[in-house]
Design a protein around this motif. Structure first.
Motif: not given
Length: 181
Positions: A58-82
């Motif tokens: 994404l930094s090569l495509i856009s020409g600037q440094k991307p921001v890493v996005t984080r999960a807002r809430k936990s979802v057990a079915g997707f194994r994702v924690r807040k």
């Protein structure tokens, strides 16, 4: 150096928009505000390397440094924690926005397999357009040998247009290849 698409917008598109919309004030005409590119990396929950590759691409495509996005809430079915890193995004404005849109229209979209044009109805009701790309390899900046897996992305084009019809007219004049309705 002014981007090619920005020069064309100022010279040709603004007078034509004013004529078609019947307005004399150039500030009342629709214009691009920003472009947001988002990559959701679902596999980043198991393998951190995929997120690092997506940030690099994404930094090569856009020409600037991307921001890493984080999960807002936990979802057990997707194994994702807040708070877990699950994607990256970048917001382009001004010159970089016009340069990216020019590369998207003239280089990337024609390289999409079985491309028959963009959906002219993918507006949100407020003049913003969203499109999805199934893989990042359509951008010539990326070397396919360097990345282990294809990653999709969402591109949202935010305009100052009040209606979808004004935004569609603006994007069509900028060169967006919409399908015939």
């Amino acid at each position: 150096m002014t981007p090619r698409l920005l020069e064309r917008y100022q010279r040709e598109i603004v007078p034509e928009l004013a004529k078609r919309l019947g307005r004399t004030n150039p500030l009342s005409l629709p214009r691009l505000e920003k472009i947001v590119i988002n990559m959701g990396v679902g596999r980043a929950t198991q393998e951190k390397k995929y997120l690092e590759e997506a940030v690099d691409a994404l930094s090569l495509i856009s020409g600037q440094k991307p921001v890493v996005t984080r999960a807002r809430k936990s979802v057990a079915g997707f194994r994702v924690r807040k708070g877990m890193a699950i994607g990256c995004r970048v917001t382009l404005r001004r010159r970089r926005m016009y340069e990216f849109l020019d590369r998207l229209i003239s280089l990337a979209l024609p390289r999409v397999r079985d491309f028959r044009g963009l959906n002219p109805r993918a507006f949100d009701g407020r003049g913003n357009y969203s499109l999805g790309l199934s893989e990042q390899y359509v951008f010539p900046e990326l070397n396919p040998d360097r990345y282990t897996r294809a990653q999709g992305m969402n591109v949202t084009i935010v305009t100052t247009a009040k209606t979808d019809d004004e935004a569609r007219l603006l994007l069509r004049m900028l060169g967006m290849p919409f399908r015939a309705e």
